[in-house]
Enzyme design. Structure first.
Site, PDB file in Angstrom:
ATOM      1  N   THR A  67      17.763 -19.207  22.768  1.00 30.24           N
ATOM      2  CA  THR A  67      18.276 -20.293  21.938  1.00 30.24           C
ATOM      3  C   THR A  67      17.917 -20.102  20.468  1.00 30.24           C
ATOM      4  OG1 THR A  67      16.325 -21.623  22.513  1.00 30.24           O
ATOM      5  CG2 THR A  67      18.327 -21.961  23.827  1.00 30.24           C
ATOM      6  N   ALA A 118      23.699 -10.490  23.212  1.00 31.37           N
ATOM      7  CA  ALA A 118      25.167 -10.488  23.234  1.00 31.37           C
ATOM      8  C   ALA A 118      25.702 -11.895  23.489  1.00 31.37           C
ATOM      9  CB  ALA A 118      25.673  -9.525  24.300  1.00 31.37           C
ATOM     10  N   ASP A 145      23.964 -14.763  23.317  1.00 29.65           N
ATOM     11  CA  ASP A 145      23.419 -15.710  22.345  1.00 29.65           C
ATOM     12  C   ASP A 145      24.238 -15.700  21.064  1.00 29.65           C
ATOM     13  OD1 ASP A 145      21.388 -15.869  24.269  1.00 29.65           O
ATOM     14  OD2 ASP A 145      20.144 -14.408  23.196  1.00 29.65           O
TER      15      ASP A 145
END
Length: 301
Positions: free
Chosen positions: A32, A259, A261
């Site tokens: 995140t 990739a 994210d």
């Protein structure tokens, strides 16, 4: 999607990434956090848009360095608390033909306490914004704290926030398969937008094709489901447009870290800036295609 604020929720870790010459570079990353970092770059320095991060850090030097890194990257740290008895987790990337595997050291990670205080979560989630969390966010928490987070996100959604959930399934972080199914489904039930990856859903839930994943999450209540699928075709479903597929441009990945994210960042920021669903998906795919051509999670393109 008219929101101007994005708050991502999870764990920022020390990343040790191979430099291609037999040594490792030290950085900060986490699913995140990666999305927040790329989102800030997609939005540039426009003061109308805000990108923040919610986690818990220690009070040691490496935690200080992490917060300084976030602030220097333009990511707001107002909702990061500090715990004197904890520190920042660490992971190491190994690569094999562009595909990555990880080794983790996170037993004393302060981020495991990010949802300990429901009142703090309510304060952080107050106001209209996009709130992004992941399966990793949930997996590192105790069951009580998982429920705290889900309840707070549900309250925020009722008050105008848009909740986005990337299932990001890491089986080793969960107690067992039953717990994984239970909590991922429970979290999906309070999400507006789902961002799963088909290879993970296929293994965990037995989905036969990306459309199966999309329809399962649709039935739990999501109004948009984007099923990421690596180099294969992406499947998207939304209430307004039904289901359709998009084919990514072919690339030869050097490192697939972040990739998904970075896709999330490209997609969400395009929507924040008024793009339609198809154009936002293309923006996410284009950013991801650039990121996988470089080593490490955070790539200055």
């Amino acid at each position: 999607m008219a929101h101007k604020k994005l708050l991502t929720i999870g764990e920022c870790m020390v990343e040790m990434a191979p430099d291609g010459a037999g040594k490792y570079d030290m950085n900060f990353a986490g699913d995140t956090l990666n999305t927040a970092w790329y989102a800030r770059r997609c939005l540039g320095n426009d003061p109308a848009y805000h990108v923040g991060y919610l986690t818990c850090a220690g009070e040691d030097a490496v935690s200080d360095r992490m917060l300084a890194f976030l602030e220097s990257s333009g990511i707001e740290t107002d909702h990061i608390t500090r715990n004197p008895d904890r520190t920042v987790g660490l992971y190491m990337i190994q690569l094999d033909n562009g595909e990555r595997s990880f080794a983790y050291w996170r037993d004393t990670s302060a981020a495991k306490l990010l949802a300990a205080d429901p009142a703090r979560l309510d304060a952080a989630f107050d106001g209209e914004s996009i709130l992004l969390f992941s399966g990793i966010t949930l997996a590192i928490l105790s069951p009580d704290h998982r429920q705290n987070l889900i309840d707070a996100l549900s309250r925020a959604r009722a008050n105008g926030a848009e909740v986005v959930f990337d299932t990001n399934i890491r089986p080793r972080l969960w107690e067992n398969v039953e717990a994984t199914h239970h909590w991922l489904s429970k979290a999906a039930a309070i999400a507006d937008i789902m961002l799963p990856s088909f290879d993970e859903e296929e293994v965990m839930f037995g989905d036969k094709k990306p459309a199966d994943t999309a329809l399962r999450y649709r039935d739990l209540g999501a109004h948009t489901v984007i099923v990421k699928n690596g180099a294969d075709e992406l499947y998207a479903w939304s209430k307004g447009e039904g289901g359709f597929t998009l084919h990514p441009d072919p690339v030869q990945p050097v490192d697939s870290t972040a990739a998904g994210d970075s896709f999330n960042a490209g997609f969400l920021t395009a929507r924040m800036q008024g793009a339609n669903l198809n154009d936002a998906l293309r923006a996410g795919m284009a950013l991801s295609a650039q990121v996988v051509l470089h080593r490490g999670a955070l790539v200055k393109l």
